[in-house]
Design an enzyme around this catalytic site. Sequence first.
Site, PDB file in Angstrom:
ATOM      1  N   HIS A  86      -2.296  16.523  -2.369  1.00 48.80           N
ATOM      2  CA  HIS A  86      -2.743  16.217  -0.974  1.00 48.80           C
ATOM      3  C   HIS A  86      -2.471  17.924  -0.408  1.00 48.80           C
ATOM      4  CE1 HIS A  86      -3.200  12.326  -1.520  1.00 48.80           C
ATOM      5  NE2 HIS A  86      -3.486  11.953  -0.225  1.00 48.80           N
ATOM      6  N   ASN A 122       1.410  10.723   6.259  1.00 52.17           N
ATOM      7  CA  ASN A 122       0.805   9.948   7.165  1.00 52.17           C
ATOM      8  C   ASN A 122       1.276  10.275   8.538  1.00 52.17           C
ATOM      9  OD1 ASN A 122      -1.496   8.267   6.987  1.00 52.17           O
ATOM     10  ND2 ASN A 122      -0.674   6.887   5.802  1.00 52.17           N
ATOM     11  N   GLU A 181     -12.313   5.752   4.004  1.00 53.52           N
ATOM     12  CA  GLU A 181     -11.822   6.285   5.239  1.00 53.52           C
ATOM     13  C   GLU A 181     -13.032   6.749   6.111  1.00 53.52           C
ATOM     14  OE1 GLU A 181      -8.932   8.905   4.127  1.00 53.52           O
ATOM     15  OE2 GLU A 181      -7.710   7.422   3.323  1.00 53.52           O
ATOM     16  N   ARG A 215     -15.309  29.631  47.028  1.00 54.49           N
ATOM     17  CA  ARG A 215     -15.221  28.443  47.952  1.00 54.49           C
ATOM     18  C   ARG A 215     -14.856  27.284  47.349  1.00 54.49           C
ATOM     19  NH1 ARG A 215     -20.135  25.665  50.482  1.00 54.49           N
ATOM     20  NH2 ARG A 215     -21.089  27.617  50.004  1.00 54.49           N
ATOM     21  N   TYR A 253     -19.610  29.923  45.885  1.00 53.57           N
ATOM     22  CA  TYR A 253     -19.008  28.721  45.172  1.00 53.57           C
ATOM     23  C   TYR A 253     -17.809  29.387  44.471  1.00 53.57           C
ATOM     24  CZ  TYR A 253     -22.979  25.275  46.172  1.00 53.57           C
ATOM     25  OH  TYR A 253     -23.768  24.678  46.720  1.00 53.57           O
ATOM     26  N   TYR A 269       0.952  -1.239   0.112  1.00 55.38           N
ATOM     27  CA  TYR A 269      -0.103  -0.123   0.056  1.00 55.38           C
ATOM     28  C   TYR A 269       0.889   1.113  -0.044  1.00 55.38           C
ATOM     29  CZ  TYR A 269      -3.233   3.850   1.369  1.00 55.38           C
ATOM     30  OH  TYR A 269      -3.666   4.830   1.484  1.00 55.38           O
ATOM     31  N   PHE A 274      -2.431   6.246  11.910  1.00 57.82           N
ATOM     32  CA  PHE A 274      -2.673   7.717  11.738  1.00 57.82           C
ATOM     33  C   PHE A 274      -3.914   7.946  12.516  1.00 57.82           C
ATOM     34  CE2 PHE A 274      -3.988   4.566   8.592  1.00 57.82           C
ATOM     35  CZ  PHE A 274      -5.532   4.911   8.618  1.00 57.82           C
TER      36      PHE A 274
END
Length: 500
Positions: A80, A192, A410, A280, A277, A50, A325
Site C-alpha cells: 500500500h 485505515n 470501494e 461596505r 461593496y 476482515y 474511514f
Amino acid sequence: MIVAPGSASLENLQAIMQGEVLDLPAGWQAPVEASVGALAKRIEQGEALYGVNTGFGKLASQRIGSADLAKLQLNLLRSHASGTGALLPAPVVRLILALKAMSLARGASAVRPVVIEALLALLRADVLPAIPAKGSVGASGDLAPLAHLSLVLIGEGEAMVGGAVVPGAEALRRAGIAPLALGPKEGLALLNGTQVSTALALAGLFTARMLLRTALASGAMSVDAARGSDTPFDPRIHALRGQPGQIRAAAALRNLLEGSAIRESHRTGDTRVQDPYCLRCQPQVMGACIDQLDHAAQVLQREANAVTDNPLVTAEGEVLSGGNFHAEPVAFAADNIALAVAEIGALAERRIALLTDPALSGLPAFLVREGGLNSGFMIAQVTAAALASENKSLAHPRSVDSLPTSANQEDHVSMATGAALRLVEMADNTAGILAIELLAAAQGIGFHRPLTSSPVLEAALALVREQAAPWDEDRLMAPDIAAVKRLVERGAFAQLAEGI
C-alpha cells in the site's frame, strides 16, 4: 503536553504541529489491552475477521492461514506504500503521528500498546516518516500515505531526521527506537483512518484563520486609504441580521479603525453616500467566512478525536465492520475552508482595484504621482487578479467527485485528501493578494498625511514600511511583495485582529 484520547482541543493540535510533544495520561493502556484480548479470542474461535485473517478490499473473501497472519500485515504495509509527489511538510507529519496515536489509544482498534508507544516515540524524537503527498482518495482511510508512515515503524521506508531523508531503519537506530513486529490487524489499523486528510485540513484551517484576521487588518487600512465610511460597521446594522460571524467581523473592523484622524476628517462634507461593496460589505463577506471556518473547525476537531479504522472492536468484544474511514466530513470541511480562502482573496483583490482607480478612490491613478511616467501599482493589481482567479478554479468542490476503487468494492470515495492538499496553494495565493493590498493601502494612507490612521493601523503601516519604502517612482515591485508576504505568512498582521 498530556492529552487524553478523544479530548484534544484545536489549541492542542496546533501546538503539536508547532513541535509540542504529546503524552497520554496514566492508565490509557487498559482499554487498548482489552481490545487486543477481545480480538485474540475471536481469532482463536476461527471466525473470519476482515483484514485479520482475510484479504483486503475486493480480496476480503480470501481466508488467510494462521501461519501467515503476521506476513499478511507486513505485505499490507509494503503493497500500500504507493504514494507519489512531494513529501508532506514536517508540521503536518507531526500532527498525523499524534492523531494516529490518539485514535488507536481509544481502545477500539485491537493494537498493542507498544504500537502506540512507537508512534509517540517517533513524535518525541522528531523522527518524521517521509510521506508522499498524493495517492489517497479519502476512503478506506488514507491508505497510501499512512502506509509510508507505518513502514518506518517496522524499520523500512524513509524518514526525515534533522532535515535530511534517511532510511527508516537508520532513523530508528539514531532515535534508539526498536522496530516493530506487527501483530494481527495492526497493519490494517495503522493504515485505515482519516488522519492524513484531517491533519492537512487542520493545517489549512489554521492558515485560513490567520489569513482572515490579516484581511480584516488590510481591509480596514483600505477603508482609510480610500477615505471610506465606518457607518457600515455600526453594530445596530449587524444585530438586525443576527449572523454571528458578521457581528464579529464588524466589531473587529470598528476596533481596527477606532481613533483614525483620517476618518474624522471626512465625517462632514463628504458627498459620497455609499462606498463600493468591497469596503461596505466586509462584515457580511468576512463574517460568512468566519462562520464557515467555525463550522469546519467543529467538524475537524471531532474527526481529530475520532476512531476511524475498520473493523472496530467494542468494549464487549464484538468485532464490527463499518465505514468510519470514509472521510466525507473532512472533504466537506476542506471544501468549505477553500471557499472562505477564495473569498478572502477575492474581496481583497477588489479593494486593490478600487485603490488603484482614481474615479473610485480619489487617489492618484495607480497610487503613484506622475502617472504615465510611472506605472505604480498597475501590474501589482494584475498579479492580485491572477491569484484571485486561480483560487476560484482551485475552490471547486472536491467532495462532489468520486472514482470507484478496489474493483468497485470501494465504489464511493470522498477525495478528502486532495480537497485538503489544495488549501496550501490557495493560502499561498491569498497571502500574495493580501501582501499587495497592504502595500497599496499603506501607499494610499501616505497621500493623506499629515492625517494619521488609527493607532492599530499605524502599527500595521509601520510593519509594511519596515519592509518597503513608499512608492515615489517606479522600482522593482516583486521584492516588496515577497517581503510583506513573508510577514503575512508569519502572522504579523493577524495579531492586530486577535479574537476572531
